[in-house]
Scaffold this active site. Sequence first.
Site, PDB file in Angstrom:
ATOM      1  N   ASP A  76       0.874  -1.161   0.000  1.00 15.17           N
ATOM      2  CA  ASP A  76       0.000   0.000   0.000  1.00 15.17           C
ATOM      3  C   ASP A  76       0.923   1.226   0.000  1.00 15.17           C
ATOM      4  O   ASP A  76       2.067   1.142   0.457  1.00 15.17           O
ATOM      5  CB  ASP A  76      -0.872  -0.039   1.257  1.00 15.17           C
ATOM      6  N   ASP A 136      -0.013   5.051   0.722  1.00 15.73           N
ATOM      7  CA  ASP A 136      -0.191   6.061   1.759  1.00 15.73           C
ATOM      8  C   ASP A 136      -0.326   5.406   3.125  1.00 15.73           C
ATOM      9  O   ASP A 136      -1.187   4.557   3.327  1.00 15.73           O
ATOM     10  CB  ASP A 136      -1.437   6.905   1.438  1.00 15.73           C
TER      11      ASP A 136
HETATM   12  P1  B16 Z   1      -7.219   9.766  -4.257  1.00  9.86           P
HETATM   13  P2  B16 Z   1      -3.689   4.182  -0.247  1.00  9.86           P
HETATM   14  C1  B16 Z   1      -5.652   5.956  -0.340  1.00  9.86           C
HETATM   15  O1  B16 Z   1      -4.319   5.634  -0.608  1.00  9.86           O
HETATM   16  C2  B16 Z   1      -5.729   6.825   0.910  1.00  9.86           C
HETATM   17  O2  B16 Z   1      -5.358   6.080   2.064  1.00  9.86           O
HETATM   18  C3  B16 Z   1      -7.154   7.296   1.094  1.00  9.86           C
HETATM   19  O3  B16 Z   1      -7.224   8.160   2.214  1.00  9.86           O
HETATM   20  C4  B16 Z   1      -7.622   8.028  -0.189  1.00  9.86           C
HETATM   21  O4  B16 Z   1      -8.972   8.436  -0.064  1.00  9.86           O
HETATM   22  C5  B16 Z   1      -7.478   7.081  -1.377  1.00  9.86           C
HETATM   23  O5  B16 Z   1      -6.127   6.678  -1.477  1.00  9.86           O
HETATM   24  C6  B16 Z   1      -7.904   7.727  -2.693  1.00  9.86           C
HETATM   25  O6  B16 Z   1      -7.001   8.756  -3.011  1.00  9.86           O
HETATM   26  O7  B16 Z   1      -8.299  10.721  -3.882  1.00  9.86           O
HETATM   27  O8  B16 Z   1      -5.849  10.398  -4.392  1.00  9.86           O
HETATM   28  O9  B16 Z   1      -7.573   8.937  -5.473  1.00  9.86           O
HETATM   29  O10 B16 Z   1      -3.576   4.144   1.257  1.00  9.86           O
HETATM   30  O11 B16 Z   1      -4.601   3.119  -0.818  1.00  9.86           O
HETATM   31  O12 B16 Z   1      -2.329   4.243  -0.915  1.00  9.86           O
HETATM   32 MG    MG Z   2      -2.907   3.213   3.184  1.00  3.52          MG
END
Ligand code: B16
Ligand code: MG
Length: 210
Positions: free
Chosen positions: A8, A10
Amino acid sequence: MKQGIIFDLDGVLLSTDEMHFAAWKSIADELGIPFGRTENNLLRGVSRMASLEIILGLGHMTLSEEEKQTLAERKNGRYVAFLQSLTPDVVTQEVRDTLTELHARGRKIAVGSSSKNAKLILRLTDLLKYFDAVSDGTNITRSKPDPEVFVKGAAFLGLAPDACAVVEDAVAGIDAANAGGFMSIGIGDAASYEKADAKITHIEELLNLI
Ligand code: B16
Ligand code: MG
């Protein structure tokens, strides 16, 4: 031994949590919906539109599809503006050394992120070069806890799910990994989740685990 490791992004390789929080909070404030860090935790690993639905649910608010699209785009514009401040320095040496060592050991490594901004984040932080594949919000139709993002990531690596481990900080991500037949490894928030197959505090512990 697992041949593939899917990370993953973030909350695992780096954190843009504060940027997501600030951008979502500005939207929630405009809607008059109370939104703090506890509420923000509900959004971890969840897609953009599903995150907005959660916020609207907190405020018992219903909006049209068009209004939701507008708000999701507004949030993303603010988030992407914050992302421009990212530099390679936000990634720890421990993360870089662990990825390098996994490669040296012949493992295939991929990113499995819900974010549609994953490749931008990987480029800004100079992380792209470590990965054999990237599966992200741009190649899926179902958000975590659906396993699609990891199943696609494994396919991009040419491996079956049971040959791969997933490293995740979100409960939704551990559920997704388990549902897809992957070994699930929890870190951060997910390190206290009982459904994770293994739990780590530091990313370098992976080198003793898989
Ligand atoms: P976006 P991950 C996720 O990243 C985040 O944890 C989550 O908070 C966010 O809403 C999601 O990506 C979508 O992100 O708006 O940039 O498409 O933890 O799966 O790397
Ligand atoms: Mg994450």
